[in-house]
Write an enzyme that holds these catalytic residues in place. Structure first.
Site: not given
Ligand code: NCD
Ligand code: ZN
Ligand code: ZN
Length: 345
Positions: A14, A16-17, A100, A137, A175, A248, A264
């Site tokens: 999991h 985010h790049l 997703k 999610h 997560h 995450d 977030a």
């Molecule tokens: N986890 C987070 O708080 N943020 C993630 C999105 C997600 O995984 O909900 C994001 O891409 O910023």
């Molecule tokens: Zn995420």
């Molecule tokens: Zn998420």
């Protein structure tokens, strides 16, 4: 006492790049530790088509540091209008590894997400039929549901009914943050798995709110009470083969976090393996770390375990207060702290 851990190169299930300069800045931290990663599709605009996913994949590969052996596993961002035929085609073409689901409004860049899981029922039936993994999610977004209850309510109202109706659908409950989710996963059948982040193993909600408001401890789903954290640690170290590493890692620039309405996300990629190893060490469960980090994820996704290895050594290291990238500063998880493990090499 175990002072070195050598395991097959782990994967991040999991991640985010982001894109562009931020992706170029954060990618090396992940590629140094992990062989593969499930790349989350919540870009702006979201990655909803085969072409967009293939182009994103090519941008990631082009940005890899010289000689890095890292494979991005691409995902489709589901919307109310997703066509099951496109998902099937993307999976069969080897472009989409998973799809997703972001409940609309649940988190970062989720506005185009699904407004009701019923709207993607045909997509999910197709995914169940072809054996494609469904990543979710798991939070409801109704204003009248307390943010600390959103994951537990999602299980009740959406996930449990879905799993009952479509037991052959391979689901990754992403997560997870609650005892309810840990219990749901533990009590579910072979097609329900979960990822757990390092932060939800390390912190409870006090870290965000006691002694001052700390935006760098804020992510979604939000960190919960202590008993939830302890249930996640129990599940992560239990040896359950349906629970695996998913950081995450969600980078946001310092100015976007230190804000009256902060974003977030916790940028934990830079020290992810050391962070997880610390938890397993604290739980006296280092023998369970290899399955969680290197074996359970590939098994669930039907992919081979890496033939390479990484080694972690018990050695202190200082985590910097910030990391410079994309022309600004990003605050890593454990910023300013001393970690007791170090990735060798
Ligand atoms: N986890 C987070 O708080 N943020 C993630 C999105 C997600 O995984 O909900 C994001 O891409 O910023
Ligand atoms: Zn995420
Ligand atoms: Zn998420």
């Amino acid at each position: 006492m175990t002072d070195t851990i050598t395991i097959p190169r782990p994967d991040d299930w999991h991640l985010h790049l982001r894109d562009g300069a931020v992706m170029e800045g954060v990618l090396p931290y992940t590629a140094r530790q992990f062989g593969r990663a499930i790349i989350m599709p919540n870009l702006v605009p979201p990655v909803t088509t085969i072409d967009a996913a293939a182009a994103y994949r090519d941008r990631i590969v082009a940005a890899l540091p010289e000689g890095a052996a890292f494979t991005p596993l691409m995902t489709a961002y589901l919307t109310d209008d997703t066509d099951p035929a496109d998902i099937r085609a993307g999976f069969e073409a080897g472009v989409f590894t998973a799809a997703k689901l972001y409940p609309a409004g649940a988190t970062t860049n989720s506005a185009s997400g699904v407004t009701d899981v019923a709207n993607v029922r045909k997509v999910l039936e197709t995914m169940a039929e072809i054996g494609m993994v469904f990543c979710v999610h798991g939070e409801v977004t109704h204003a009248d549901i307390d943010i600390f209850d959103r994951e537990a309510v999602f299980i009740e109202r959406a996930l449990a009914p879905l799993v009952r109706d479509l037991p052959e659908l391979k689901v990754v409950f992403e997560h997870i943050t609650t005892e309810e989710a840990a219990d749901f996963v533990a009590e579910s059948g072979p097609n329900v798995a979960a990822t757990i982040t390092p932060q939800h193993l390390h912190i409870n909600r006090n870290a965000m709110l006691v002694g001052g408001i700390r935006p760098h401890a804020y992510c979604l789903p939000v960190a919960k009470r202590e008993h939830h954290r302890l249930s996640l640690r129990r599940l992560a170290t239990s040896g359950n083969e349906r629970v695996f590493l998913g950081t995450d890692s969600a980078p946001h620039a310092r100015e976007a976090k230190e804000n009256a309405c902060g974003c977030a996300g916790i940028f934990n990629a830079p020290y992810a393996l050391e962070s997880y190893a610390t938890v397993f060490d604290e739980e006296d469960a280092l023998d369970a770390f290899e399955a969680f980090a290197s074996r359970n994820g590939p098994a669930f996704y039907g992919l081979p375990v890496s033939e390479e290895t990484v080694t972690l050594v018990r050695e202190e290291q200082q985590v910097p207060a910030t990391l410079e990238l994309a022309g600004t500063h990003y605050v890593p998880f454990h910023a300013g702290e001393t970690l007791g493990w170090k990735l060798a090499g």
